[in-house]
Design an enzyme around this catalytic site. Sequence first.
Site: not given
Ligand code: IMP
Length: 436
Positions: A17, A20, A44-45, A225, A304
């Site tokens: 976040d 990007k 989430g872009h 991420q 969230r």
């Molecule tokens: P997962 O990628 O859904 O398995 O989540 C693993 C961790 O990465 C969690 O703490 C999510 O909140 C975090 N996470 C996954 N994708 C994003 C993103 O695009 N932005 C911020 N945090 C992310």
Amino acid sequence: MSDINNTIALIGLSWGDEGKGKMTDYFAQKADIVVRYNGGSNAGHTINANGIKYKFKLIPSGAPLEKEVIIANGCVIDPKILLEEIENLKNLNKKVNLKLSSTAHVIFPFHKTLDGLEETSKGEYRAGTTKKGIGPTYSDKVARWGIRVFDLIHPDVLKPKLERLFKIRKELIRVYDPNWDADFESIYNEYKSYGEQLKSYVIDTAYYLNKAIDSGKKVVFEAAQGNLLGIDHGMYPFGTSSNANALGISAGTGIPPKKIKNMIGIIKAYTSRVGEGKFPTELTNRTAEKIREQGHEYGTVTGRPRRVGWIDLFNIKYGIMINGIDKIIITLLDALQGVNPVKICTTYELEGKNLESWPIQHEIIEKCVPIYKEFKGWDERTREEWSEIAREGYDALPDNLKIYIEAIQEELKTDAAMISIGPDRDETIVLDNVLF
Ligand code: IMP
């Protein structure tokens, strides 16, 4: 082999976040191709362009500009979400110029079920995942019984593989939930239909991209991420399941490291984190609320509220090292307006000593105390005023903001190529033209 300087990678240096999406869209204006190489619909872009707000989970951020967009082999695909995003773009009269790797892996409904159940069973070690099935799908990939896009578009290949995977996953789900059941035939038929709908987009993206780069096409690699969430070099186990950094590009695309020329690290004026895990510079007071509101820090995928805190240059220095960052881009500087003083974390103290390198292990990090430098804040401006400043350029920024930006560059020993002072494409100030 191309020696043309035509590739750029945009890497988030924190917990995701960092902006990007906006910066990828910015570079996409002059690029030919934008590539996603890791993660899936957990990302989430967000892009604001010409009065329209686009939110993508899977499609690369070059899509609103009708650029060629590639979802490469390192990604995991939720076909339903991908088809929805394609449909949404078409409804906005956008031409969808998508190529999907035949070797990317496919997310099934039982992966999402498992994501939730495994999280619950992990207790204090849960990462707070997005429950999109990302981790279980990568687990299946590594276990070598995962299902690729190639299988998805060949129903005769898909059926026996899915039967085997369904059986294996059903057994595991029933360990957590003995009454769980699902109908194999309806999953198979649903996914067979997704395969038919996606078939025309599927190619060997590694071959295609290598040829494109060699012929001089301008390519942007868009990370999902952030560095600290990466599976190998992030804050394990409180992260995601892919290499959300520059090191993931080659494995996730088939582009050799030497063809990836420009590494740009995206950082935010403060830090945010969604999900669980240590966050040394976290704020939980009214300043946090102010930053959260001003930065609209609510998850694009899950909604969230994001945890927020001061910028952590100690872990960003680690990210610069791991990713070989050439230049940084600092985003959301406007969202710190009216906060006074503002703080920069430069290192952590552990047992009375300042650490030299970021300690990585969360068990050590929780014993550390962040060390700060304090700066005077800058006054609030209206959106129109920030846009006007962006048009006028760097000199028009409030003096205290310039001091803050310069302090960040000095501490990181890395120059800023750009800064961002608003969500719109135009609310960007270029300090150093990197590549294109
Ligand atoms: P997962 O990628 O859904 O398995 O989540 C693993 C961790 O990465 C969690 O703490 C999510 O909140 C975090 N996470 C996954 N994708 C994003 C993103 O695009 N932005 C911020 N945090 C992310």
